[in-house]
Design a protein around this motif. Structure first.
Motif, PDB file in Angstrom:
ATOM      1  N   ASN A 116      44.490 -22.482   2.487  1.00 40.34           N
ATOM      2  CA  ASN A 116      45.505 -23.352   3.078  1.00 40.34           C
ATOM      3  C   ASN A 116      46.632 -22.482   3.611  1.00 40.34           C
ATOM      4  O   ASN A 116      47.007 -21.489   2.966  1.00 40.34           O
ATOM      5  N   MET A 117      47.185 -22.861   4.770  1.00 35.99           N
ATOM      6  CA  MET A 117      48.258 -22.104   5.393  1.00 35.99           C
ATOM      7  C   MET A 117      49.382 -23.048   5.799  1.00 35.99           C
ATOM      8  O   MET A 117      49.138 -24.199   6.137  1.00 35.99           O
ATOM      9  N   LYS A 118      50.616 -22.525   5.762  1.00 37.25           N
ATOM     10  CA  LYS A 118      51.801 -23.272   6.197  1.00 37.25           C
ATOM     11  C   LYS A 118      52.665 -22.370   7.058  1.00 37.25           C
ATOM     12  O   LYS A 118      52.749 -21.163   6.822  1.00 37.25           O
ATOM     13  N   CYS A 119      53.358 -22.982   8.023  1.00 35.12           N
ATOM     14  CA  CYS A 119      54.201 -22.247   8.964  1.00 35.12           C
ATOM     15  C   CYS A 119      55.579 -22.902   9.028  1.00 35.12           C
ATOM     16  O   CYS A 119      55.673 -24.133   9.088  1.00 35.12           O
ATOM     17  N   TRP A 120      56.627 -22.076   9.008  1.00 35.02           N
ATOM     18  CA  TRP A 120      57.995 -22.562   9.197  1.00 35.02           C
ATOM     19  C   TRP A 120      58.801 -21.494   9.922  1.00 35.02           C
ATOM     20  O   TRP A 120      58.361 -20.352  10.045  1.00 35.02           O
ATOM     21  N   LEU A 121      59.975 -21.874  10.417  1.00 40.40           N
ATOM     22  CA  LEU A 121      60.854 -20.905  11.074  1.00 40.40           C
ATOM     23  C   LEU A 121      61.496 -20.010  10.025  1.00 40.40           C
ATOM     24  O   LEU A 121      61.941 -20.489   8.972  1.00 40.40           O
ATOM     25  N   GLU A 122      61.563 -18.731  10.325  1.00 35.59           N
ATOM     26  CA  GLU A 122      62.127 -17.766   9.386  1.00 35.59           C
ATOM     27  C   GLU A 122      63.548 -18.136   8.972  1.00 35.59           C
ATOM     28  O   GLU A 122      63.907 -18.017   7.812  1.00 35.59           O
ATOM     29  N   GLU A 123      64.330 -18.597   9.903  1.00 36.14           N
ATOM     30  CA  GLU A 123      65.742 -18.836   9.610  1.00 36.14           C
ATOM     31  C   GLU A 123      66.016 -20.176   8.920  1.00 36.14           C
ATOM     32  O   GLU A 123      67.151 -20.485   8.598  1.00 36.14           O
ATOM     33  N   ASP A 124      64.984 -20.969   8.674  1.00 32.21           N
ATOM     34  CA  ASP A 124      65.167 -22.284   8.061  1.00 32.21           C
ATOM     35  C   ASP A 124      65.247 -22.162   6.539  1.00 32.21           C
ATOM     36  O   ASP A 124      64.232 -21.895   5.889  1.00 32.21           O
ATOM     37  N   PRO A 125      66.426 -22.373   5.948  1.00 30.61           N
ATOM     38  CA  PRO A 125      66.553 -22.246   4.485  1.00 30.61           C
ATOM     39  C   PRO A 125      65.762 -23.310   3.728  1.00 30.61           C
ATOM     40  O   PRO A 125      65.417 -23.119   2.566  1.00 30.61           O
ATOM     41  N   ASN A 126      65.450 -24.430   4.404  1.00 31.74           N
ATOM     42  CA  ASN A 126      64.691 -25.505   3.756  1.00 31.74           C
ATOM     43  C   ASN A 126      63.183 -25.322   3.876  1.00 31.74           C
ATOM     44  O   ASN A 126      62.419 -26.081   3.282  1.00 31.74           O
ATOM     45  N   LYS A 127      62.771 -24.359   4.667  1.00 26.30           N
ATOM     46  CA  LYS A 127      61.351 -24.084   4.877  1.00 26.30           C
ATOM     47  C   LYS A 127      60.582 -25.343   5.297  1.00 26.30           C
ATOM     48  O   LYS A 127      59.522 -25.656   4.752  1.00 26.30           O
ATOM     49  N   GLU A 128      61.137 -26.065   6.277  1.00 32.79           N
ATOM     50  CA  GLU A 128      60.461 -27.261   6.781  1.00 32.79           C
ATOM     51  C   GLU A 128      59.136 -26.849   7.414  1.00 32.79           C
ATOM     52  O   GLU A 128      59.097 -26.027   8.327  1.00 32.79           O
ATOM     53  N   VAL A 129      58.052 -27.400   6.913  1.00 30.09           N
ATOM     54  CA  VAL A 129      56.723 -27.054   7.407  1.00 30.09           C
ATOM     55  C   VAL A 129      56.546 -27.656   8.798  1.00 30.09           C
ATOM     56  O   VAL A 129      56.639 -28.864   8.987  1.00 30.09           O
ATOM     57  N   LEU A 130      56.311 -26.777   9.784  1.00 26.75           N
ATOM     58  CA  LEU A 130      56.139 -27.192  11.170  1.00 26.75           C
ATOM     59  C   LEU A 130      54.671 -27.315  11.547  1.00 26.75           C
ATOM     60  O   LEU A 130      54.314 -28.046  12.465  1.00 26.75           O
TER      61      LEU A 130
END
Length: 145
Positions: A116-130
């Protein structure tokens, strides 16, 4: 060999041509887990109107991350692994910033590996999965480790 070894990271980052082209950086790697960073640059844009990542590039990174996680289970240089299937769900647009992609082992069988893989923006402190994905890989051990 210790997975945190600089040699292992260097092999992943510098000797796999697509990883080198993308500028993939291994941030953390251990058995069953890897986290990478990929910088944003013009070559990864899919929508020039909004400066968003191309979905195919994100899928490529996720496939690579799944393969790297599978690689944490290899017991010999002769072992083989190849993608059977990959599915990626794009949950939100991935705007023009560096991304973090992490992968985890879901299942390791005698011939099949699933990650399983997840991606988020590096600068997002909440790590919202995009984007999130699942990769299925043919996993063949040719030599007992």
């Amino acid at each position: 060999m210790d997975l945190q070894d600089d040699f292992v990271k260097r092999m992943i980052e510098d000797f796999v041509p697509i990883h080198k082209f993308l500028g993939l950086q291994v941030l953390d790697i251990k058995k069953d887990y890897v986290k990478v960073r990929v910088p944003f640059r013009a070559e990864v844009v899919g929508d020039i109107r909004s400066n968003r990542w191309h979905g195919g590039i994100i899928t490529t990174v996720m496939d690579s991350v799944g393969g790297i996680v599978g690689g944490t289970h290899l017991s010999s240089i002769k072992d083989k692994m190849a993608t059977i299937d990959i599915r990626v769900d794009f949950l939100s647009p991935v705007h023009g910033k560096a991304i973090i992609v992490e992968g985890k082992t879901l299942r390791l069988g005698s011939r099949i590996f699933v990650a399983n893989m997840k991606c988020w923006l590096e600068e997002d402190p909440n790590k919202e999965v995009l984007a999130e994905g699942r990769g299925v890989y043919n996993f063949i051990r040719l030599q007992k480790g």
